[in-house]
Design a protein around this motif. Structure first.
Motif, PDB file in Angstrom:
ATOM      1  N   PHE A 103      42.583  32.775  31.511  1.00  0.00           N
ATOM      2  CA  PHE A 103      43.302  32.252  32.780  1.00  0.00           C
ATOM      3  C   PHE A 103      42.376  32.727  34.242  1.00  0.00           C
ATOM      4  CE2 PHE A 103      46.459  32.520  36.371  1.00  0.00           C
ATOM      5  CZ  PHE A 103      46.701  31.128  36.368  1.00  0.00           C
ATOM      6  N   ARG A 104      41.828  31.687  34.780  1.00  0.00           N
ATOM      7  CA  ARG A 104      41.175  32.048  35.974  1.00  0.00           C
ATOM      8  C   ARG A 104      40.028  33.261  35.638  1.00  0.00           C
ATOM      9  NH1 ARG A 104      44.912  30.799  41.343  1.00  0.00           N
ATOM     10  NH2 ARG A 104      42.623  30.154  42.106  1.00  0.00           N
ATOM     11  N   PRO A 105      39.216  33.350  34.749  1.00  0.00           N
ATOM     12  CA  PRO A 105      38.098  34.308  35.049  1.00  0.00           C
ATOM     13  C   PRO A 105      37.150  34.435  35.811  1.00  0.00           C
ATOM     14  CG  PRO A 105      37.649  32.294  33.155  1.00  0.00           C
ATOM     15  CD  PRO A 105      38.942  32.181  33.873  1.00  0.00           C
ATOM     16  N   ASP A 106      36.855  33.220  36.626  1.00  0.00           N
ATOM     17  CA  ASP A 106      36.090  33.217  37.776  1.00  0.00           C
ATOM     18  C   ASP A 106      36.632  34.189  38.669  1.00  0.00           C
ATOM     19  OD1 ASP A 106      38.085  31.194  37.693  1.00  0.00           O
ATOM     20  OD2 ASP A 106      37.360  30.395  39.577  1.00  0.00           O
ATOM     21  N   LEU A 107      37.837  34.231  39.027  1.00  0.00           N
ATOM     22  CA  LEU A 107      38.190  35.264  40.106  1.00  0.00           C
ATOM     23  C   LEU A 107      38.095  36.689  39.729  1.00  0.00           C
ATOM     24  CD1 LEU A 107      41.542  33.420  41.486  1.00  0.00           C
ATOM     25  CD2 LEU A 107      39.069  33.062  42.198  1.00  0.00           C
ATOM     26  N   ASN A 108      38.170  36.955  38.403  1.00  0.00           N
ATOM     27  CA  ASN A 108      38.300  38.217  37.872  1.00  0.00           C
ATOM     28  C   ASN A 108      36.581  38.506  37.939  1.00  0.00           C
ATOM     29  OD1 ASN A 108      40.701  37.399  35.709  1.00  0.00           O
ATOM     30  ND2 ASN A 108      40.688  39.445  36.521  1.00  0.00           N
ATOM     31  N   ALA A 109      35.687  37.842  37.827  1.00  0.00           N
ATOM     32  CA  ALA A 109      34.353  37.939  37.975  1.00  0.00           C
ATOM     33  C   ALA A 109      34.051  38.307  39.323  1.00  0.00           C
ATOM     34  CB  ALA A 109      33.677  36.737  37.456  1.00  0.00           C
ATOM     35  N   GLU A 110      34.572  37.557  40.375  1.00  0.00           N
ATOM     36  CA  GLU A 110      34.359  37.707  41.851  1.00  0.00           C
ATOM     37  C   GLU A 110      34.867  39.021  42.279  1.00  0.00           C
ATOM     38  OE1 GLU A 110      35.831  34.299  43.508  1.00  0.00           O
ATOM     39  OE2 GLU A 110      34.612  32.977  42.826  1.00  0.00           O
ATOM     40  N   THR A 138      33.058  54.099  38.817  1.00  0.00           N
ATOM     41  CA  THR A 138      33.045  53.076  37.557  1.00  0.00           C
ATOM     42  C   THR A 138      34.444  52.057  38.144  1.00  0.00           C
ATOM     43  OG1 THR A 138      34.345  52.842  35.498  1.00  0.00           O
ATOM     44  CG2 THR A 138      35.008  54.614  36.887  1.00  0.00           C
ATOM     45  N   CYS A 139      34.515  51.004  37.814  1.00  0.00           N
ATOM     46  CA  CYS A 139      35.378  49.983  38.190  1.00  0.00           C
ATOM     47  C   CYS A 139      35.696  49.065  37.056  1.00  0.00           C
ATOM     48  CB  CYS A 139      34.716  48.934  39.290  1.00  0.00           C
ATOM     49  SG  CYS A 139      33.447  48.030  38.806  1.00  0.00           S
ATOM     50  N   PHE A 140      36.673  48.260  37.012  1.00  0.00           N
ATOM     51  CA  PHE A 140      37.403  47.605  35.982  1.00  0.00           C
ATOM     52  C   PHE A 140      37.894  46.288  36.361  1.00  0.00           C
ATOM     53  CE2 PHE A 140      40.836  50.188  36.802  1.00  0.00           C
ATOM     54  CZ  PHE A 140      42.000  49.418  36.490  1.00  0.00           C
ATOM     55  N   GLU A 141      38.210  45.379  35.412  1.00  0.00           N
ATOM     56  CA  GLU A 141      39.124  44.394  35.530  1.00  0.00           C
ATOM     57  C   GLU A 141      40.195  44.158  34.305  1.00  0.00           C
ATOM     58  OE1 GLU A 141      39.822  41.624  37.608  1.00  0.00           O
ATOM     59  OE2 GLU A 141      38.703  43.036  39.132  1.00  0.00           O
ATOM     60  N   GLY A 142      40.995  43.161  34.471  1.00  0.00           N
ATOM     61  CA  GLY A 142      42.052  42.947  33.414  1.00  0.00           C
ATOM     62  C   GLY A 142      42.445  41.600  33.388  1.00  0.00           C
ATOM     63  N   LEU A 143      42.297  40.924  32.347  1.00  0.00           N
ATOM     64  CA  LEU A 143      42.780  39.423  32.212  1.00  0.00           C
ATOM     65  C   LEU A 143      43.215  39.205  30.674  1.00  0.00           C
ATOM     66  CD1 LEU A 143      39.582  37.203  31.985  1.00  0.00           C
ATOM     67  CD2 LEU A 143      39.377  39.558  32.292  1.00  0.00           C
ATOM     68  N   ARG A 177      27.598  35.351  33.758  1.00  0.00           N
ATOM     69  CA  ARG A 177      27.450  36.459  32.716  1.00  0.00           C
ATOM     70  C   ARG A 177      28.785  36.749  32.548  1.00  0.00           C
ATOM     71  NH1 ARG A 177      22.650  39.441  31.776  1.00  0.00           N
ATOM     72  NH2 ARG A 177      23.921  40.043  30.182  1.00  0.00           N
ATOM     73  N   PHE A 178      29.505  37.342  33.226  1.00  0.00           N
ATOM     74  CA  PHE A 178      30.990  37.664  32.760  1.00  0.00           C
ATOM     75  C   PHE A 178      31.878  36.634  32.106  1.00  0.00           C
ATOM     76  CE2 PHE A 178      35.432  38.276  33.965  1.00  0.00           C
ATOM     77  CZ  PHE A 178      35.737  39.597  34.268  1.00  0.00           C
ATOM     78  N   ILE A 179      31.636  35.430  32.833  1.00  0.00           N
ATOM     79  CA  ILE A 179      32.590  34.267  31.995  1.00  0.00           C
ATOM     80  C   ILE A 179      32.159  34.298  30.496  1.00  0.00           C
ATOM     81  CG2 ILE A 179      33.000  31.982  31.978  1.00  0.00           C
ATOM     82  CD1 ILE A 179      33.445  32.034  35.160  1.00  0.00           C
ATOM     83  N   ASP A 180      30.582  34.243  30.359  1.00  0.00           N
ATOM     84  CA  ASP A 180      30.058  34.124  29.092  1.00  0.00           C
ATOM     85  C   ASP A 180      30.560  35.281  28.154  1.00  0.00           C
ATOM     86  OD1 ASP A 180      27.921  32.712  27.189  1.00  0.00           O
ATOM     87  OD2 ASP A 180      26.910  34.812  27.386  1.00  0.00           O
ATOM     88  N   ALA A 181      30.354  36.585  28.704  1.00  0.00           N
ATOM     89  CA  ALA A 181      30.712  37.714  28.020  1.00  0.00           C
ATOM     90  C   ALA A 181      32.050  37.800  27.262  1.00  0.00           C
ATOM     91  CB  ALA A 181      30.586  38.941  28.831  1.00  0.00           C
TER      92      ALA A 181
END
Length: 344
Positions: free
Chosen positions: A74-81, A56-61, A99-103
């Motif tokens: 703020f900068r969701p493209d970098l979270n997606a990458e 499992t992995c995750f992000e936070g923004l 897809r990440f940014i759209d979600a």
């Protein structure tokens, strides 16, 4: 849509259920189209890979209400990458950036009445995550996965807000050399729970970890990157010899902000001995949750390192960096680099 009846100025950093979350499933080699749902419960087989081998992995923004009333992130493209990099390291399918940014856009828009008002000091924390769902008993990657994202309004990460915190040098290691320290894998945070609770029981806000290879270089805390300021106002950003420091989006943004403000920035390995020598007058932790939290002291057994320019209150350099970055996020400071992503 009216804002929820929440005491925005007094909420902590905890979970508050919101109305919608986003879900997409990976099966037979591809992701489905994804959807918003009101169901906050997950049902999995007892042998799901995430339970057996922590795949499992995750992000936070965060999402914010700007001064002019818009909701942005703020900068969701970098979270997606970064999540794509985490997934690749864990042999998981990558959830595409678009897809990440759209979600995230759909999730925040659907929960717009949970986004705290401008000036409240609170934000909407967004947690995208992915995990292996099908039964796996032999040690191997899952073949089916779920990507989810939920959001929750939060207050300051540390209870004291901008009051300088105390750290201690941990006797434990955060990440192995050339291991998974540079990705947001759930397993990294599981191993930090005992040292974190030990630190809390001893009266410290967090642990500062040294590199596990030589235990001479500063790496990061359990959940944030570290910044230092020298006597001449230079911002020093610790780097790792073994690629075991998480590439914080907040840290990268603060480096650019510092350069924009004319502050000299040096990114290099920092020895703990240098910190103990008194070379730095300010210290701070940076990350999505806290932005910048000032550090007043770091303890190593009986040794106490104090940062004179930021011991009793946030120091001038950290304060300027924090105010500028939060100003960009809130729409009060010009967004020179097009970091702010408008949702609605």
């Amino acid at each position: 849509m009216a804002k929820k009846e929440i005491d925005w100025s007094n909420i902590g950093f905890g979970y508050i259920k919101t109305d919608y979350r986003y879900v997409s499933n990976f099966k037979d080699g591809s992701w489905d189209e994804g959807t918003l749902t009101t169901d906050d419960m997950i049902t999995l087989n007892e042998c799901a890979c995430v339970f057996q081998y922590a795949q499992t992995c995750f992000e936070g923004l965060k999402a914010y209400t700007t001064e002019d009333g818009h909701i942005v992130t703020f900068r969701p493209d970098l979270n997606a990458e970064r999540m794509m990099n985490s997934a690749a390291r864990l042999e998981m399918p990558q959830f595409p950036k678009e897809r990440f940014i759209d979600a995230i856009t759909k999730l925040v828009a659907a929960n717009a009445d949970f986004v705290p008002p401008y000036g409240s000091g609170a934000t909407l924390y967004i947690r995208p995550y992915m995990f292996g769902t099908n039964p796996v008993i032999g040690v191997k990657p899952a073949s089916e996965y779920q990507f989810r994202a939920f959001c929750t309004p939060v207050g300051p990460y540390f209870k004291g807000g901008l009051k300088p915190i105390k750290l201690r040098i941990s006797e434990y290691d955060r990440a192995a050399p050339h291991g998974t320290g540079n990705i947001k894998a759930g397993l990294n945070y599981a191993m930090s729970l005992k040292p974190t609770m030990d630190a809390h029981r001893a009266g410290f806000a967090e642990n500062l970890y040294l590199d596990s290879q030589s235990r001479t270089y500063v790496e990061e805390t359990g959940g944030a990157n570290v910044l230092f300021v020298t006597k001449d106002g230079t911002l020093v950003v610790p780097q790792s010899h073994t690629d075991s420091i998480l590439p914080s989006i907040t840290r990268r943004s603060l480096v650019q902000v510092a350069e924009d403000l004319g502050i000299t920035v040096v990114q290099r390995p920092v020895e703990w001995a240098e910190v103990k020598s008194g070379a730095f007058v300010e210290c701070g932790l940076c990350g999505t949750a806290a932005v910048i939290s000032p550090v007043g002291e770091i303890h190593e057994d009986e040794t106490v390192v104090s940062f004179p320019a930021g011991h009793d209150e946030i120091g001038p350099v950290m304060k300027k960096l924090r105010e500028t970055l939060t100003g960009i996020q809130d729409g009060a400071v010009e967004d020179k680099h097009n970091w702010v992503f408008e949702i609605c």
